[in-house]
Design an enzyme around this catalytic site. Structure first.
Site, PDB file in Angstrom:
ATOM      1  N   PRO A   8       5.536   1.235  -5.881  1.00 18.44           N
ATOM      2  CA  PRO A   8       5.664   1.233  -3.905  1.00 18.44           C
ATOM      3  C   PRO A   8       5.094  -0.035  -3.688  1.00 18.44           C
ATOM      4  O   PRO A   8       4.685  -0.886  -4.284  1.00 18.44           O
ATOM      5  CB  PRO A   8       5.450   2.094  -3.543  1.00 18.44           C
ATOM      6  N   GLU A   9       6.053  -1.337  -2.781  1.00 17.33           N
ATOM      7  CA  GLU A   9       5.186  -2.398  -1.853  1.00 17.33           C
ATOM      8  C   GLU A   9       4.621  -1.884  -0.782  1.00 17.33           C
ATOM      9  O   GLU A   9       4.476  -0.556  -0.607  1.00 17.33           O
ATOM     10  CB  GLU A   9       6.800  -3.231  -2.556  1.00 17.33           C
ATOM     11  N   LYS A  46      -1.365  -2.806  -2.387  1.00 20.57           N
ATOM     12  CA  LYS A  46      -0.684  -1.007  -2.330  1.00 20.57           C
ATOM     13  C   LYS A  46      -1.647  -0.572  -2.853  1.00 20.57           C
ATOM     14  O   LYS A  46      -1.441   0.533  -4.439  1.00 20.57           O
ATOM     15  CB  LYS A  46      -0.411  -1.535  -4.122  1.00 20.57           C
ATOM     16  N   ARG A  71       8.537 -10.043 -15.050  1.00 25.47           N
ATOM     17  CA  ARG A  71       9.333  -9.432 -14.116  1.00 25.47           C
ATOM     18  C   ARG A  71      10.686 -10.815 -13.630  1.00 25.47           C
ATOM     19  O   ARG A  71      11.011 -11.434 -13.784  1.00 25.47           O
ATOM     20  CB  ARG A  71       8.686  -9.260 -12.564  1.00 25.47           C
ATOM     21  N   ARG A  92     -10.888  -8.423  -4.315  1.00 26.72           N
ATOM     22  CA  ARG A  92      -9.918  -9.360  -5.488  1.00 26.72           C
ATOM     23  C   ARG A  92      -8.710  -9.545  -5.096  1.00 26.72           C
ATOM     24  O   ARG A  92      -7.787 -10.049  -5.108  1.00 26.72           O
ATOM     25  CB  ARG A  92     -10.604  -8.567  -6.484  1.00 26.72           C
ATOM     26  N   ASN A  94       8.292  -6.322  -6.764  1.00 30.40           N
ATOM     27  CA  ASN A  94       9.790  -7.660  -6.909  1.00 30.40           C
ATOM     28  C   ASN A  94      10.522  -7.908  -6.677  1.00 30.40           C
ATOM     29  O   ASN A  94      12.110  -8.689  -5.715  1.00 30.40           O
ATOM     30  CB  ASN A  94      10.192  -6.279  -8.184  1.00 30.40           C
TER      31      ASN A  94
END
Length: 269
Positions: A2-3, A52, A258, A126, A167
């Protein structure tokens, strides 16, 4: 995976159902059982999305962390009789107050833990700015891209640069701004990078609102007014055979491990 728009949508929708309510927290599978016991019966004060990641703030002072990864999925059950737990059900959240009964099940996440707040802080530290958050520092992401020799196709997927892009959005952002996936960030001028950020915000917000990824301007499609954009027409280049705008065959290359889709006409190298 999931984005970012999906994570923010989950936080919004689940928050409406669970925030401010006392919950039973269990782990039918058992892998989350020890952590679940620490907050079982506590009040869920709110759900915070970041990139995410989802963070569950509990009245105990602890913070739950969920990262769905490739296979994580939630399912909502309304009413008094949720189905019997079956299979690898990592976490079950069930209301135990006087409101309308709701149960939310989680299967297959990459991460599902209960931690002190400083663990949440270390995770966020991070990450790059999340374009969907009001506190997002756009300049931090833009400055990092502008100084980098890495490919833009990699920078946009790097969660330490921008949190939440996956992606699909990567391919579409690069197409809209005519940027070849392997062009280094330092070779983009600042106006380009600012425009990429602004488009990211717009696309992700649209995704939260609609619950799906639609990057195409509907004015470019021959659709009746008010008609839903078909899934096959919702992107310009991602997983398409030909560019939606010019019909050029779409090409692919590997960037950041990717597959990245691009139009050689609109995104010359």
């Amino acid at each position: 995976m999931p984005e970012g728009h999906t994570i923010h949508r989950i936080a919004r929708d689940h928050g409406k159902l669970l925030a401010g309510r006392r919950l039973s927290v269990t782990s039918p599978q058992g892998r989350f059982a020890a952590d679940a016991e620490r907050v079982d019966g506590a009040v869920l004060e709110g759900i915070e999305p970041y990139g995410k990641h989802l963070f569950y703030w509990w009245s105990t002072g602890e913070v739950g962390h969920v990262h769905l990864g490739l296979f994580g999925k939630y399912r909502i059950h309304r009413g008094d009789d949720p189905p019997e737990p079956k299979g690898a059900l990592r976490m079950r959240l069930s209301t135990i107050d006087d409101g309308d009964p709701v149960t939310i099940d989680l299967r297959g996440p990459t991460a599902c833990t209960i931690d002190p707040p400083d663990v949440r802080d270390s995770i966020v530290d991070r990450l790059g700015p999340d374009p969907l958050r009001n506190d997002a520092d756009a300049d931090r992401a833009i400055d990092r891209m502008a100084k980098s020799r890495k490919a833009m196709g990699g920078l946009l997927l790097d969660q330490a640069v921008v949190a939440g892009i996956g992606n699909v959005y990567r391919a579409e952002l690069l197409f809209v701004h005519g940027i070849h996936p392997v062009r280094p960030g330092k070779d983009c001028d600042r106006a380009e990078l600012e425009a990429v950020w602004d488009t990211t915000v717009r696309m992700l917000r649209a995704g939260v609102k609609s619950g799906r990824i639609v990057t195409v301007d509907r004015a470019e499609l021959d659709l009746p007014k008010g008609a839903r954009i078909p899934r096959r027409e919702a992107t310009y280049v991602y997983k398409r055979d030909r560019c939606l705008r010019c019909g050029t065959p779409i090409q692919t290359l590997d960037v950041a491990n990717r597959t990245c889709y691009y139009c050689p006409t609109h995104q010359p190298r």
